[in-house]
Design an enzyme around this catalytic site. Structure first.
Site, PDB file in Angstrom:
ATOM      1  CE1 TYR A 102      18.374  52.403 -17.911  1.00 44.06           C
ATOM      2  CE2 TYR A 102      19.248  50.756 -19.391  1.00 44.06           C
ATOM      3  CZ  TYR A 102      18.248  51.209 -18.563  1.00 44.06           C
ATOM      4  OH  TYR A 102      17.112  50.454 -18.381  1.00 44.06           O
TER       5      TYR A 102
ATOM      6  CE  LYS B 198       4.671  59.142 -17.444  1.00 43.79           C
ATOM      7  NZ  LYS B 198       3.358  58.489 -17.302  1.00 43.79           N
TER       8      LYS B 198
ATOM      9  CG  ASP C 179       1.721  55.594 -19.101  1.00 47.62           C
ATOM     10  OD1 ASP C 179       1.773  56.111 -20.229  1.00 47.62           O
ATOM     11  OD2 ASP C 179       1.265  56.196 -18.103  1.00 47.62           O
TER      12      ASP C 179
ATOM     13  CG  ASP D   3      16.622  47.620 -20.488  1.00 42.76           C
ATOM     14  OD1 ASP D   3      16.737  46.514 -21.048  1.00 42.76           O
ATOM     15  OD2 ASP D   3      16.995  47.836 -19.318  1.00 42.76           O
TER      16      ASP D   3
ATOM     17  CG  ASP E 105      13.661  42.199 -21.415  1.00 43.76           C
ATOM     18  OD1 ASP E 105      14.460  42.349 -22.358  1.00 43.76           O
ATOM     19  OD2 ASP E 105      13.985  41.651 -20.333  1.00 43.76           O
TER      20      ASP E 105
END
Ligand code: NAD
Ligand code: IPM
Ligand code: MN
Length: 365
Positions: free
Chosen positions: A146, A196, A228, A252, A256
């Site tokens: 970001y 990851k 994942d 992020d 959610d």
């Protein structure tokens, strides 16, 4: 009398509706403690772009600079409406990321908290959600993709391309690792590190630094989980988590998902902590699909006030009272429409109905 200056940034969409309820709670807290909250509103987000020509106007920057803490509503427009604003001025790139950068709010606390009284709001089966969940996602908030370099253009073959980079240095990882280990130490002594590293070099460095910092916290067990797989475990067995730490984009997305586990993003407050300044905001967006209908759930905004009382002003008891007041409103069978279907056995309430009941409950504590 102690005075705390709080900058209020209502934001867009449901922002002003849920902010109004948070202010009711702040006013009551001030009234019954020997404290003054100096509340000052500033334009921020898409609404600020239209009224001031900038999503983060200079006067709002000055207000935030002078405030002891910032309470921020969600910003942003619907996909279609966003096109009315030039890409770099859209409130995410033009206001929110600059706010995070300005105050270096690297540590984002996103509690995924569903106590027993409201466990029925989760869409997960009772045998999975049990008596609820209580874990916290610690998201690195000012690094990674970001905030990395971005480049767009046309390549030698005449094709449009984009290149954006995921950057972290060891100091950035170290400081968030320290926050995560300290938080785990105060809770159950287990830290889930989400990464990851089977693909991303950034995760290889991330994990190395996590291990190095972990050596200073022998009483905290670190468990490494690929991002994942973590997404699956969050659905199948969320109760295994207590403190989770991860880089910006993973946080992020998984936070959610946390909202999904609770039953609504409306149950997701957050705290964004920097070295000198903190701001507090719901984890969710401006919910353009329900804006203006007075049905948004203000729990996330009032919960952000509770986090502010605790983390910025050391008012732990009042913070606990605010949580308890919200739980007891839901515990009495009330619900905002995001959490229950019409016709179900609940007493459906509006945004301000919830805020009023929370204030009423809070008065009893
Ligand atoms: P969103 O989080 O606004 O909404 C997703 C879903 O959750 C919608 O169905 C919405 O109605 C529901 N929801 C969210 N908060 C709720 C609440 N308090 N009560 C009841 N229901 C609630 O996500 P989106 O629609 O993808 O994004 C809308 C805008 O918000 C976009 O412009 C996005 O960039 C922005 N955004 C801002 C922030 C922020 O300010 N921190 C965070 C996320 C998204
Ligand atoms: C959030 C939001 C923001 C983010 C957007 C609006 C820039 O989704 O706070 O979770 O990606 O951090
Ligand atoms: Mn988000």
């Amino acid at each position: 009398m102690t005075t705390h200056k709080i900058a209020l940034l209502d934001g867009d969409g449901i922002g002003p509706e849920i902010m109004a309820e948070a202010v009711k709670v702040l006013e009551l807290v001030a009234e019954r403690n020997d404290i003054e909250f100096q509340l000052e509103s500033g334009a921020f987000g898409a609404s600020a772009y239209f009224s001031h020509g900038h999503a983060f106007p200079d006067e709002t920057k000055a207000l935030c600079d002078s405030a002891d803490a910032i309470l921020k509503g969600p910003i942003g427009l619907s996909h279609e409406e966003s096109k009315k604003i030039p890409v770099d001025m859209q409130p995410e790139r033009g206001a929110l990321l600059p706010l995070r950068r300005r105050y270096d709010t690297f540590a984002n606390f996103r509690p995924v908290y569903l106590p027993k009284e409201i466990a029925h709001f989760s869409p997960l089966k009772p045998e999975i959600i049990g008596d609820g969940v209580d874990f916290i996602i610690i998201r690195e908030l000012v690094g990674g993709l970001y905030f990395g370099k971005k480049e767009t253009g046309v390549n030698d073959a005449g094709r449009r391309y984009v290149n954006e980079s995921l950057e972290y240095d060891e100091d950035q990882i170290e400081r968030i690792a320290r926050v995560a280990f300290e938080t785990a130490q105060k809770r159950k002594g287990v830290l889930h590190n989400i990464h990851k590293s089977n693909v991303l070099k950034s995760s290889v460095l991330w994990n190395e630094v996590m291990e190095e910092v972990g050596a200073e916290f022998p009483d905290v067990e670190i468990k490494h989980i690929l991002v994942d797989a973590a997404a699956t475990y969050l659905c199948l067995n969320p109760g295994q988590f207590d403190v989770m730490v991860m880089e910006n984009m993973f946080g992020d997305i998984l936070s959610d998902q946390g909202g999904g586990i609770l039953g609504s993003l409306g149950l997701m407050p957050s705290a964004c902590m920097g070295p000198d300044k903190a701001y507090y905001e719901p984890s969710h967006g401006s919910a353009p699909d329900i804006a203006g209908q007075k049905i948004a759930n203000p729990y996330s905004m009032i919960g952000s006030v509770a986090m502010m009382l605790e983390m910025s002003f050391g008012m732990d008891t009042e913070a606990r009272n605010v949580w308890q007041a919200m739980q007891s409103v839901f515990g009495q069978g009330y619900s905002t429409p995001d959490l229950s279907k019409p016709g179900s056995d609940v007493r459906m309430i509006s945004t301000d109905g919830f805020g009023d009941l929370v204030v009423e409950e809070l008065r009893k504590l």
